[in-house]
Structure formats: C-alpha cells, structure tokens
Design a protein around this motif. Structure first.
Motif, PDB file in Angstrom:
ATOM      1  N   HIS A 148     -17.720  -0.531   7.360  1.00 53.58           N
ATOM      2  CA  HIS A 148     -18.453  -0.372   6.109  1.00 53.58           C
ATOM      3  C   HIS A 148     -17.614  -0.693   4.868  1.00 53.58           C
ATOM      4  CE1 HIS A 148     -20.317   2.128   2.829  1.00 53.58           C
ATOM      5  NE2 HIS A 148     -21.396   1.526   3.298  1.00 53.58           N
ATOM      6  N   CYS A 149     -16.367  -0.262   4.866  1.00 56.69           N
ATOM      7  CA  CYS A 149     -15.530  -0.451   3.674  1.00 56.69           C
ATOM      8  C   CYS A 149     -14.580  -1.650   3.790  1.00 56.69           C
ATOM      9  CB  CYS A 149     -14.688   0.811   3.431  1.00 56.69           C
ATOM     10  SG  CYS A 149     -15.676   2.283   3.114  1.00 56.69           S
ATOM     11  N   ARG A 150     -14.727  -2.374   4.877  1.00 54.75           N
ATOM     12  CA  ARG A 150     -13.766  -3.437   5.144  1.00 54.75           C
ATOM     13  C   ARG A 150     -13.709  -4.484   4.029  1.00 54.75           C
ATOM     14  NH1 ARG A 150     -12.520  -8.048   9.651  1.00 54.75           N
ATOM     15  NH2 ARG A 150     -10.960  -6.789  10.680  1.00 54.75           N
ATOM     16  N   ARG A 168      -8.558   0.423   2.250  1.00 54.35           N
ATOM     17  CA  ARG A 168      -8.965   1.798   2.014  1.00 54.35           C
ATOM     18  C   ARG A 168     -10.397   1.989   2.504  1.00 54.35           C
ATOM     19  NH1 ARG A 168      -6.564   0.606  -3.103  1.00 54.35           N
ATOM     20  NH2 ARG A 168      -4.628   1.755  -3.490  1.00 54.35           N
ATOM     21  N   CYS A 169     -10.619   3.114   3.130  1.00 56.47           N
ATOM     22  CA  CYS A 169     -11.962   3.427   3.618  1.00 56.47           C
ATOM     23  C   CYS A 169     -12.372   4.764   3.001  1.00 56.47           C
ATOM     24  CB  CYS A 169     -11.974   3.520   5.139  1.00 56.47           C
ATOM     25  SG  CYS A 169     -13.492   4.230   5.801  1.00 56.47           S
ATOM     26  N   PHE A 170     -13.507   4.749   2.316  1.00 51.59           N
ATOM     27  CA  PHE A 170     -13.953   5.952   1.624  1.00 51.59           C
ATOM     28  C   PHE A 170     -15.034   6.702   2.388  1.00 51.59           C
ATOM     29  CE2 PHE A 170     -12.190   3.041  -1.472  1.00 51.59           C
ATOM     30  CZ  PHE A 170     -11.348   3.860  -2.211  1.00 51.59           C
ATOM     31  N   CYS A 171     -15.303   6.254   3.583  1.00 51.60           N
ATOM     32  CA  CYS A 171     -16.359   6.902   4.366  1.00 51.60           C
ATOM     33  C   CYS A 171     -15.985   8.357   4.660  1.00 51.60           C
ATOM     34  CB  CYS A 171     -16.560   6.165   5.688  1.00 51.60           C
ATOM     35  SG  CYS A 171     -17.183   4.493   5.443  1.00 51.60           S
ATOM     36  N   SER A 172     -16.978   9.220   4.551  1.00 52.12           N
ATOM     37  CA  SER A 172     -16.731  10.628   4.830  1.00 52.12           C
ATOM     38  C   SER A 172     -16.776  10.867   6.334  1.00 52.12           C
ATOM     39  CB  SER A 172     -17.807  11.475   4.160  1.00 52.12           C
ATOM     40  OG  SER A 172     -19.062  11.204   4.760  1.00 52.12           O
ATOM     41  N   ALA A 173     -16.183  11.952   6.742  1.00 51.31           N
ATOM     42  CA  ALA A 173     -16.198  12.311   8.159  1.00 51.31           C
ATOM     43  C   ALA A 173     -17.644  12.448   8.626  1.00 51.31           C
ATOM     44  CB  ALA A 173     -15.442  13.617   8.375  1.00 51.31           C
ATOM     45  N   GLU A 174     -18.497  12.934   7.751  1.00 52.94           N
ATOM     46  CA  GLU A 174     -19.917  13.116   8.088  1.00 52.94           C
ATOM     47  C   GLU A 174     -20.587  11.766   8.379  1.00 52.94           C
ATOM     48  OE1 GLU A 174     -18.521  14.559   5.202  1.00 52.94           O
ATOM     49  OE2 GLU A 174     -18.101  16.269   6.526  1.00 52.94           O
ATOM     50  N   ALA A 224     -11.929  -0.674  -4.993  1.00 50.48           N
ATOM     51  CA  ALA A 224     -11.295   0.325  -4.131  1.00 50.48           C
ATOM     52  C   ALA A 224     -10.148   1.012  -4.860  1.00 50.48           C
ATOM     53  CB  ALA A 224     -10.792  -0.344  -2.851  1.00 50.48           C
ATOM     54  N   ALA A 225      -9.380   0.207  -5.561  1.00 48.75           N
ATOM     55  CA  ALA A 225      -8.239   0.772  -6.289  1.00 48.75           C
ATOM     56  C   ALA A 225      -8.729   1.739  -7.361  1.00 48.75           C
ATOM     57  CB  ALA A 225      -7.426  -0.352  -6.925  1.00 48.75           C
ATOM     58  N   ALA A 226      -9.801   1.353  -8.031  1.00 51.87           N
ATOM     59  CA  ALA A 226     -10.358   2.198  -9.090  1.00 51.87           C
ATOM     60  C   ALA A 226     -10.836   3.527  -8.529  1.00 51.87           C
ATOM     61  CB  ALA A 226     -11.499   1.464  -9.784  1.00 51.87           C
ATOM     62  N   ARG A 227     -11.548   3.460  -7.401  1.00 51.11           N
ATOM     63  CA  ARG A 227     -12.063   4.693  -6.800  1.00 51.11           C
ATOM     64  C   ARG A 227     -10.914   5.603  -6.352  1.00 51.11           C
ATOM     65  NH1 ARG A 227     -16.744   2.792  -2.627  1.00 51.11           N
ATOM     66  NH2 ARG A 227     -16.792   5.045  -2.193  1.00 51.11           N
ATOM     67  N   ALA A 228      -9.897   4.982  -5.810  1.00 51.36           N
ATOM     68  CA  ALA A 228      -8.740   5.766  -5.376  1.00 51.36           C
ATOM     69  C   ALA A 228      -8.077   6.407  -6.598  1.00 51.36           C
ATOM     70  CB  ALA A 228      -7.744   4.868  -4.647  1.00 51.36           C
ATOM     71  N   GLU A 229      -8.003   5.611  -7.639  1.00 54.71           N
ATOM     72  CA  GLU A 229      -7.388   6.066  -8.881  1.00 54.71           C
ATOM     73  C   GLU A 229      -8.150   7.272  -9.431  1.00 54.71           C
ATOM     74  OE1 GLU A 229      -4.245   5.815 -11.243  1.00 54.71           O
ATOM     75  OE2 GLU A 229      -4.690   4.388  -9.661  1.00 54.71           O
TER      76      GLU A 229
END
Length: 492
Positions: A134-136, A107-113, A143-148
């Motif tokens: 960056h999120c590799r 999962r990659c949480f980087c914003s488009a910006e 990651a799971a928590a943030r997605a959750e």
RNA sequence: GGCCCCCUCGUCUAGUCAGGCCUAGGACACCAGGUUUUCAUCCUGGCGACAGGGGUUCAAAUCCCCUGGGGGUCACCA
C-alpha cells in the motif's frame, strides 16, 4: 578463497539453552575449529520485551559448560564489539537510513489494524497473506512530511523483481522467486530494528563468512540475500542444518520431553555424552563409530556430510550413550559427579561425604555398571542409610527370596555362623559363605536370595559380600535378625 | 493453501556427489543364548529398510521424470 573462516551463533536471550541451539553451536564451533576459523557468539536481543539478562547469563553458562568456547562474544569481547545487538542499534538505524535514501526501503504508515484486515481478507480468499504494498509508491516528499509531522511508520524493504539463487552448503542449489518474498519490515514503529535486518548488518560488520543455522531459517535467506545485494556487499555462505524432531516428527519442543540443556545437566547426563549425542543429530563420524570424542569430531567434521533430513530425537539412545560415558569415568570422577545428587536426596551431607570418602568411593565403584545417569545413584544406595529393621523391600526381591525354602530359618542359621566371621575381606567371606551353604546341604540361591533381600531389599545389585563389608558387622547382624523376623510371618 | 526443503531397518545413520565392491553395513530398542549368587556389565546370534511407479543403462539405493508422504515457513518473534 584464503579468507579466514568466521562463523557465529546468534541466540536470542529469551530462555535457556535449547538442545537445538546446543547442536547448532556445536556444529559451528566444530566447523571453525576444523578450518582454523573464528567462532563468534552474538546476543540477538532485538526483541526487547522478551529478552532478559538472566537468560543471557543462562545461555552463556550453558554453552560454556559444554565447553564450546567462542573466540569473540559479549563476555570476552573482540575486535567487532559490541556483541549484543541492542548495543548496535545506532549503527543499524544508520544503515536503515542509508537504504531508505537509496530507495531500497520505504516508510509504511499502515496501522497494525489495517494490516490485520488485509491479512484476514487474503486468507478469506485463500491467498498467501502478505503486505499489499500500500505505501510502496508513496511520494517520498509526502512520506517525509508525514514522518516529520510525527505520524508513526515502519520501514519496509523494497523487494525488487527477479530471483534469488544460492548454493546452500548442506542442500545444494536453492532458488526462490522474489515475488514470493514479502516487503518485510526492517524497522518497527519506534525505530527498533528487526531480526532479518540486524542479522545482516551484524554478520556483515563482523565479517561472518559462513552462516550455519537451523532449517527453519531457510526461507529467510532470500530476504537477507536481497539485503546484501542492496548494500552492495558480498553475502556469506549459508548452510541449513536439519531440524531435530520430536516423536510427532515436528520441531522438537517442550511437549516432547525435556528440550533444555539444563534439564539434562540436572538429570546427570555426562557432558561428553551430551556432546557426542548432539553430534549424531544430523552427522555421523564414519557410519560405524557411535562413541567418539570432540577431537575426533573436529578432525572429521565437514558440512558435506551433514544430513538433509530432520532427525527424531531418540531419548533412549541418548540414555544409552550416557551410560557408555559414565562407565568410562574413574571412580573418583563418578563419585564427584554423583555427590550433589546424593546430598540432594538427603542421604549424606557434603561433610559426611568428605569424612567417609573411602567408604563412599567403594560404594560408587559397586554401582558404576548399574547406572547410566549421575542422578540414578541415590535410589540404588538408599538402603545403606535405612533403619536396619525398616529396610524397604522391593516386592520382587521378597517374592524371589520366599520361594527359596525356609528363608527365615536359613537367615537365622547364617546369622549365627557369620557373626564369628571376619567381615573385612569380601572374596574370602564369599568363599566361606558358599562353603557354609554346602555344609548345610542347601543350594546357593536358598541363602543368597533371602540374604540380598534382608540386606538391601533390592532384587539385584552388587556382590553381596562387598555389600556386607560396606554395611559393617553390626548392620549385617541387625538386618539378618530383622529379615529373619519378617520372613517368619506371612506377607500381608 | 502458496512457496521452499526432505524421503535407506521402529529410531539415529553408512552407502548416493564420481552407477557395479550392497544377496544394503553399524548403532539404539526388541528377541534368544552365554557369563554371573542376583541385577547390571560384557560376549554371541536373531529380527528388521532402499516410499511407490515409470525411464536411462549390460548394470540403479545411487542418474532423470511423475506420484505419494513428511517437514519448514508465511508476524511491527527470532
């Protein structure tokens, strides 16, 4: 080695049939037919904002018109349905989850910006823009928590170290280092899968054995190969077809002229000519024969003979080939193919075309060797429908006629003579007219040039006596009278 | 720019994989001539290329290397 061949084309429904798609389809189709394989048509509508149902219809109709029959597709169904990618997302997402769970994707949480910033910095430093990973190495639990928690994320492919080498069916061995491959996005924010990902899922699910596509996809191949490896699946064979180029040697595009199949259909290019010419873009039957049938093509087609270099699309040669096929048609076929153009030009209605079928066929027969496209007929036969005293005179025709002595006088004398002649037999009328010219002590052109101008207004055309018979006695008399009058006064 | 692909007449190509048959063949376009009442069709002829440089070999368009040129691609498009 004995596994059945399965090829596919996967157009995205974002427009009409581009000549490039038509060519790629043709080669895939020929390859399948040659080897007794199956040809699949799959709609690649992963980009939901640009895909339209109208476009899908247009593509199916365009390809269908060409006669490239697919064995499986969204309209005809098949054992691997559905054949529209938007209807397969559940499967795609399941595979994505499987890959994520196995560690092949993250999962990659980087914003488009942020991505944009990174890209800008890299470009400023003259570096190749790519994801900085960056999120590799984010902790999976985190990651799971943030997605959750509802944070938006994309799913990226974790490109391993190593190298990708494959035997391209057209180009031979191609090698690309994995470090050159970006950790590309498989699933966008919002759980929508991207092309490079679904294409592998679907090709694998549909048991595609050979992928023949344009060279612009060559650099996508490692991404897809790596995915097959992560999925522990045997990849298909790849063959990258040379690009069709415009005059500027770049990929053929709108600015090079018409690139849509529909445009050529509308212009009246014979179907066989389109097919035949498309074959010649990157392939040759034997290097000698230019005009050949699809049956001949299928019988001889081999990827080994596909050229590697791109080809500049030669519109002139295409036009020439149109003429070759147009001349091969029977008069009936040609007449039917031209009918819509005649109607569109306002020359005759569909009803009139039917009522005066015999007359129309004779007219078409006279023009067959003078046109190359169906759409070129109206301009050539327009004169038949003009007012007798207002026939449009081509300057060249008039000039040529006026050079031949007393055009007005000749026409008046001829009109008087011909009014007593039988206007039903072109050959006899022609012989009699030539004899008359001799009796008058004139040269043939002295009559023929002004006569053609008065009758048709054109500098060239079919046999004059055929034209006179088709025009009929009254029209001939009226046009000779009007012509003589016009030649009688000096041109403005 | 990085990476990848490509390179025979102006254009599409045959020949390149298995080096000699290539003083490089065909087609479009162009030019000239013939046929025709004109135009067109058709026929005949002409023009015109192995990107450059090294190397291997008795022999290279064909094999190897370098240079040059062209293209593709570097997106939460496909």
């Amino acid at each position: 080695m004995t596994e059945p061949i399965r090829v596919r084309i996967a157009p995205s429904p974002t427009g009409t049939v581009h000549l490039g798609l038509a060519r790629t389809s043709l080669f895939n189709w020929a390859y399948a037919r040659r080897l007794g394989g199956t040809f699949v048509l799959r709609i690649e509508d992963t980009d939901r904002t640009r895909s339209t149902a109208e476009s899908e219809t247009a593509i199916l109709e365009g390809l269908g018109w060409l006669g490239i029959q697919w064995d499986e597709g969204p309209d005809v169904g098949g054992p691997h349905a559905p054949y529209r990618q938007s209807e397969r997302v559940e499967r795609h997402l399941a595979v994505a989850e499987q890959l994520r769970a196995a560690g092949h994707a993250y999962r990659c949480f980087c914003s488009a910006e942020r991505l944009e910033e990174v890209r800008a910095e890299q470009q400023a430093r003259q570096e190749t823009p790519r994801y900085d990973r960056h999120c590799r190495d984010l902790d999976p639990a985190e990651a799971a928590a943030r997605a959750e928690a509802g944070e938006a994320f994309t799913l990226r492919f974790r490109v391993p170290e190593g190298v990708c080498t494959f035997q391209d069916l057209v180009r031979g061995e191609v090698t690309i280092q994995n470090v050159e491959v970006d950790d590309w996005i498989m699933v966008r924010q919002g759980a929508s899968p991207t092309y490079n990902f679904v294409v592998v899922c679907d090709d694998a699910d549909m048991q595609i054995t050979h992928v023949l596509r344009g060279e612009e996809h060559l650099v996508n191949t490692p991404k897809q190969l790596l995915l097959y490896r992560a999925l522990d699946l045997a990849p298909p064979q790849f063959g990258h077809l040379p690009l069709m180029l415009g005059q500027n040697r770049k990929k053929l595009s709108k600015r090079d002229g018409s690139v849509s199949l529909d445009d050529y259909i509308a212009l009246g290019y014979p179907k066989k000519a389109i097919l035949n010419f498309l074959c010649l873009q990157g392939w040759a039957l034997d290097g000698e024969t230019e005009v050949f049938s699809m049956a001949q093509m299928v019988a001889a087609f081999d990827l080994k003979d596909v050229s590697k270099g791109g080809s500049i699309f030669d519109f002139e040669k295409f036009h020439w080939m149109a003429g070759e096929y147009l001349r091969e048609e029977s008069v009936e076929e040609l007449a039917d193919h031209c009918a819509s153009h005649v109607v569109a030009a306002g020359l005759m209605t569909a009803d009139e075309l039917a009522e005066r079928r015999e007359w129309y066929l004779r007219v078409v027969a006279q023009e067959q060797e003078r046109i190359r496209l169906y759409s070129e007929l109206p301009a050539r036969i327009r004169f038949y429908f003009e007012a007798h005293d207002a026939v449009t005179w081509d300057p060249k025709a008039e000039k040529g006629a006026r050079k031949r002595g007393d055009a007005a006088g000749t026409l008046r004398d001829y009109a008087a003579w011909v009014s007593g002649q039988d206007l039903s037999n072109p050959a006899a009328l022609g012989e009699a007219s030539k004899a008359w010219v001799g009796e008058q002590g004139k040269q043939i052109p002295e009559l023929f040039q002004p006569l053609r101008c008065a009758l048709t207004g054109l500098p060239g055309g079919p046999d004059l006596f055929e034209v006179m018979v088709l025009l009929g006695p009254e029209a001939v008399a009226a046009r000779l009278r009007a012509g003589a009058a016009r030649f009688g006064v000096e041109p403005a």
